[in-house]
Design an enzyme around this catalytic site. Structure first.
Site, mmCIF file in Angstrom:
data_model
loop_
_atom_site.group_PDB
_atom_site.id
_atom_site.type_symbol
_atom_site.label_atom_id
_atom_site.label_comp_id
_atom_site.label_asym_id
_atom_site.label_seq_id
_atom_site.Cartn_x
_atom_site.Cartn_y
_atom_site.Cartn_z
ATOM 1 N N THR A 413 -25.900 24.441 -12.884
ATOM 2 C CA THR A 413 -26.740 25.518 -12.288
ATOM 3 C C THR A 413 -27.055 26.558 -13.341
ATOM 4 O O THR A 413 -26.247 26.713 -14.390
ATOM 5 C CB THR A 413 -26.104 26.053 -11.168
ATOM 6 O OG1 THR A 413 -25.515 25.199 -10.176
ATOM 7 C CG2 THR A 413 -26.742 27.093 -10.410
ATOM 8 N N ASN A 433 -26.814 20.569 -9.579
ATOM 9 C CA ASN A 433 -25.608 20.550 -9.161
ATOM 10 C C ASN A 433 -24.346 20.534 -10.051
ATOM 11 O O ASN A 433 -24.098 21.411 -10.725
ATOM 12 C CB ASN A 433 -25.257 19.833 -7.725
ATOM 13 C CG ASN A 433 -24.015 20.142 -7.071
ATOM 14 O OD1 ASN A 433 -23.647 21.190 -6.781
ATOM 15 N ND2 ASN A 433 -23.630 18.673 -6.544
HETATM 16 N N1 GLY Z 1 -25.286 23.362 -6.447
HETATM 17 C C1 GLY Z 1 -24.825 24.787 -6.386
HETATM 18 C C2 GLY Z 1 -25.143 25.429 -5.266
HETATM 19 O O1 GLY Z 1 -26.030 25.142 -4.955
HETATM 20 O O2 GLY Z 1 -24.599 26.394 -4.705
#
Ligand code: GLY
Length: 604
Positions: A413, A433
């Protein structure tokens, strides 16, 4: 399972680095527009190899970009210098992050953008999060088989089933077409050039690639990234991504529909299916970005505007602030009292997330009830001045069936901020992710594994230990619950802070602590972002501190004496911010990139 990788150097992050003078020189050279791109990239990469100097925070007079990779900040600043505004620069930065840090974000993922337009003082929240395929079912991960080759390898984390329909192409197009000043074809240029000419691999990416090499090499495109038979990418190695460059240029020339339909869409479906996925051409063609009303509340003399569901991040931030405001002031005095109060304030909202949160287009979320004043008063009253309360004191936790042995130190992220000379602000968090997403590519794009943000089953925790409830089970066209918390804070009518973080479940707690450091504790940007942070998410009932930014031993002992179960974490999250201040003789924009990740801001 020994899963998770240390992305940042094992030693503390703060000594002044030998790269600081180089970074200074580079900044000067970058003002000469003809300075060769590749040479600058190599030097910038040196500054981003995880041994940051003091340049991670800088002041600017007109505009600023703060991203976790120096070249991504630079790409945004280039577009601002070319006459673009914050929306154009946000799109360029987002694309450049996908090229420079393909482990964290990219066109194969999705995200959220909070955009403030100065002209009419409007705030727009764009949800371009990934959406589950039409064939997704609540039980699709219950008995699914795992990959055996390495870490983070359940079916929701690697391979075709792990991927939702990417939303980032739609997000980029919407930002530029609705709010930007430049043609998309110009905005994509810095990232396309970076992908063609190559970007030196930074040390954090090299480190994370070592853990995932066996999985990545199953993908023909990623295999080419590993020189010879190397078992990891090498820091400084030039990573060229010609297929991605082509896709970026197609996006620039023909817009997002050229990714959601036609040859690229067919390639996404083919690669997903090859890896056991269920994505269809129809899923891609039907993808829609959603505009949502951001959450907004007044706390501590500021208006905090932040992410609505399907993120639980904004809700957690606002509820924590509301609870802190309600405890007596001496119970939130800086030091052990504040750390204790913070940990307590997070337990309730994290439990709410487990029980109630899901895609608001598919489940009904009792938001108003959850934020009702009597409920907040009741929760604040549970906060004991000196004793850690069990999470059950705040709400009944879901029974936990399964949780990961250890949370990852980092995630795929990325958060960045842009403020332009006209006063527009973009606060954007984008994700694939987990590191390198689902660890396969399509048309050069690293495909996301956002399906792991759904509950694999009720009571089963995801990679970040977040326990899922029934509202967050997968379903056709559903978006999974997120922690991403892109935020803009206002003083009166002025946006004074753009902030957010990357780091899975720790995104919101990191964002909140840094924002409070700046706005309430009067730290400067450098101090605020590098100060040690804590994290608590109710499940598991542990108070985390960071190894890279160790909390004073005395404070740890005091927290333990209050009954907190202490567990170290390598580092909690990484925060990027731009703070607008009015101090005589100082440039107004203070931009900082978290030294935990090695970014550098850019601007003028
Ligand atoms: N994939 C990290 C989030 O959406 O919090």
């Amino acid at each position: 399972m020994r899963v998770f990788v240390r992305l940042v150097l094992a030693r503390p992050i703060f000594p002044r680095s030998v790269f600081a003078p180089l970074a200074w020189l580079l900044k000067r050279l970058m003002r000469i527009r003809t300075f060769a791109f590749v040479a600058s990239a190599a030097l910038l990469c040196l500054a981003a190899t995880g041994t940051p100097g003091e340049d991670f925070a800088q002041r600017y007079r007109e505009y600023a970009v703060a991203a976790h990779h120096p070249l991504a900040s630079r790409a945004g600043a280039e577009i601002l210098a070319a006459g673009g505004n914050a929306a154009d620069a946000a799109a360029a930065t987002m694309l450049a992050l996908g090229v420079s840090t393909p482990s964290s974000s990219g066109l194969g993922g999705g995200g959220f953008a909070l955009y403030y337009r100065a002209r009419d003082r409007s705030l727009t929240f764009l949800d371009f999060r990934e959406r589950a395929p039409g064939k997704a079912t609540p039980t699709m991960f219950r008995d699914a088989k795992s990959d055996t080759d390495g870490p983070i390898s359940s079916a929701s984390q690697i391979g075709g089933l792990a991927s939702g329909v990417p939303g980032e192409p739609a997000g980029i197009e919407d930002l530029v077409r609705r709010f930007g000043k430049l043609p998309l074809s110009k905005v994509v240029e810095p990232a396309a050039r970076m992908a063609e000419q190559g970007v030196p691999v930074s040390e954090p990416i090299a480190k994370v690639s070592a853990a995932f090499a066996a999985q990545m090499k199953k993908d023909a495109t990623m295999r080419k990234w590993f020189a010879g038979n190397a078992n990891a990418l090498t820091p400084g190695q030039l990573l060229r991504q010609p297929e991605l460059a082509k896709t970026i240029r197609v996006l620039g020339a023909r817009g997002a529909s050229a990714i959601y339909r036609g040859a690229i869409a067919r390639e996404i479906v083919r690669k997903s299916r090859q890896r056991g996925g269920i994505l269809s051409l129809r899923d891609l063609a039907r993808y829609r970005l959603v505009e949502r009303r951001p959450l907004s509340a007044e706390h501590f003399g500021h208006r905090w505007v932040t992410a609505p569901p399907p993120s639980a991040g904004g809700y957690t931030l606002l509820q924590s602030l509301a609870i802190l405001e309600r405890v007596p002031p001496h119970q939130r005095r800086r030091g052990v009292a504040l750390l204790h109060a913070l940990a307590e304030s997070w337990k309730g909202p994290y439990l709410d997330r487990e029980r109630y949160f899901g895609d608001p287009d598919h489940v009904s979320l009792p938001e108003t009830k959850m934020m009702a004043a009597p409920r907040l008063e009741a929760r604040a009253a549970i906060v004991h001045p000196t004793l850690a309360m069990p999470p059950e004191a705040y709400d009944l936790p879901l029974p936990v069936k399964q949780r990961p042995a250890k949370q990852p130190d980092n995630a795929g992220t990325s958060h960045f901020c842009v403020m332009d000379a006209a006063g527009n602000v973009a606060s954007v968090t984008t994700t694939i992710n987990l590191p390198f997403g689902a660890r396969y590519t399509a048309a050069g794009m690293v495909m996301n594994d956002e399906m792991d943000d759904f509950a694999r089953d009720v009571g089963v925790a995801n990679a970040f230990g977040l326990v899922g409830g029934a509202p967050n089970l997968p379903g056709p066209d559903k978006r999974p619950v997120s922690t991403m918390t892109p935020t803009i804070v206002f003083k009166g009518n002025t946006p004074v802070l753009c902030i957010g973080a990357a780091g899975g479940s720790r995104i919101v707690t990191a964002t909140q602590q840094v924002a409070m450091n700046l706005l309430l504790h009067r730290m400067n940007a450098k101090e605020a972002v590098r100060a040690p942070r804590i994290h608590h998410q109710a499940h598991p009932n542990k108070l985390r501190t960071e190894e890279v930014a160790p909390l004073d031993n005395k404070l740890v002992a005091q927290l333990k004496a209050r009954g907190h179960v202490h567990e170290p974490l390598h580092h909690a999250a990484n925060v990027q911010l731009i703070h607008r201040t009015r101090r005589r003789g100082q440039k107004p924009l203070s931009a900082a990139c978290d030294p935990r990740k090695g970014g550098l801001p850019a601007g003028n």
